[in-house]
Design an enzyme around this catalytic site. Structure first.
Site, PDB file in Angstrom:
ATOM      1  N   LYS A  34       0.891  -1.210   0.069  1.00  0.00           N
ATOM      2  CA  LYS A  34       0.087   0.006  -0.075  1.00  0.00           C
ATOM      3  C   LYS A  34       0.746   1.266   0.032  1.00  0.00           C
ATOM      4  O   LYS A  34       0.413   2.243   0.697  1.00  0.00           O
ATOM      5  CB  LYS A  34      -0.935   0.033   1.335  1.00  0.00           C
ATOM      6  N   CYS A  35       1.808   1.234  -0.653  1.00  0.00           N
ATOM      7  CA  CYS A  35       2.889   2.373  -0.676  1.00  0.00           C
ATOM      8  C   CYS A  35       2.863   2.917  -2.157  1.00  0.00           C
ATOM      9  O   CYS A  35       2.538   2.260  -3.176  1.00  0.00           O
ATOM     10  CB  CYS A  35       4.260   1.565  -0.581  1.00  0.00           C
ATOM     11  N   GLY A  36       3.201   4.189  -2.095  1.00  0.00           N
ATOM     12  CA  GLY A  36       3.229   4.872  -3.607  1.00  0.00           C
ATOM     13  C   GLY A  36       4.312   4.342  -4.336  1.00  0.00           C
ATOM     14  O   GLY A  36       4.306   4.469  -5.472  1.00  0.00           O
ATOM     15  N   THR A  38       4.643   1.070  -4.769  1.00  0.00           N
ATOM     16  CA  THR A  38       4.181  -0.533  -4.873  1.00  0.00           C
ATOM     17  C   THR A  38       4.379  -1.038  -6.361  1.00  0.00           C
ATOM     18  O   THR A  38       4.489  -2.268  -6.561  1.00  0.00           O
ATOM     19  CB  THR A  38       2.915  -0.577  -4.257  1.00  0.00           C
TER      20      THR A  38
END
Length: 159
Positions: A34-36, A38
Site C-alpha cells: 500500500k505504498c506509493g 508499490t
C-alpha cells in the site's frame, strides 16, 4: 557474520539458509503493498524474468514499519503480489528493517552499505540492496530508484 551464515523465513514460514543463494547475485528489497512505490513490483518482476537464468535472485521482504503500508499477513501479501503483479520471485516473511527487532539480514545489509552520510537506517519501503556473487553488498539504492534504472548495475554484477 557473513551472508551465508544467516537464515531467513520464507513467506510460507519455513526457515531458509542464505547459503542456498551462494554464487547468485541478490537484489534485496523491503516491499509494501500500500505504498506509493508499490508499482515497482512490476519492474522487479521484469528484472527477475530477464536475469534469473543468469543468476539474479530478486528477494522481497514485506515490511510494515513505514506508514503501516503492509498491514496484511503473509498469505494476504503473497496473494496480492501474485494476483496484482504476477510476482514469481521469492517473497519472505514480514520483517522489521530498523530498530531493535530488525531482521539480522537487514542489520548486516545496513552495516555493509550505509546510506547517505553514513546513516544505516532504512528510510522507506522499496530500498534496494544489490549483493554480488561473493556475498558483498555492491550498492544500495533509494526507494525512488526505479527497478529499470538498476539494469546496468545488475548486468555488471552478473558478468
Amino acid at each position: 557474520m557473513s551472508l551465508p551464515e544467516l537464515s531467513i523465513k520464507t513467506i510460507a514460514g519455513e526457515s531458509l539458509p542464505l547459503s542456498t543463494y551462494q554464487g547468485k547475485v541478490l537484489l534485496v528489497v523491503n516491499v509494501a503493498s500500500k505504498c506509493g512505490f508499490t508499482n515497482q513490483y512490476k519492474g522487479l518482476q521484469a528484472l527477475h524474468q530477464e536475469f534469473y537464468e543468469q543468476g539474479l535472485v530478486v528477494m522481497g521482504f514485506p515490511c510494515n514499519q513505514f506508514g503501516h503500508q503492509e498491514p496484511g499477513n503473509e498469505e494476504a501479501i503473497k496473494s496480492f503480489c501474485e494476483l496484482s503483479y504476477g510476482v514469481t520471485f521469492p517473497m519472505f516473511a514480514k520483517v522489521d528493517v530498523n530498530g531493535a527487532q530488525a531482521d539480522p539480514l537487514y542489520q548486516w545489509l545496513k552495516n555493509s552499505r550505509p546510506g547517505l552520510l553514513g546513516t544505516e537506517g532504512i528510510k522507506w519501503n522499496f530500498t534496494k540492496f544489490l549483493v554480488g556473487r561473493d556475498g558483498t553488498v555492491l550498492k544500495r539504492f533509494a526507494p525512488n530508484s526505479a527497478p529499470d534504472a538498476l539494469r546496468a548495475d545488475i548486468k555488471e554484477a552478473l558478468s
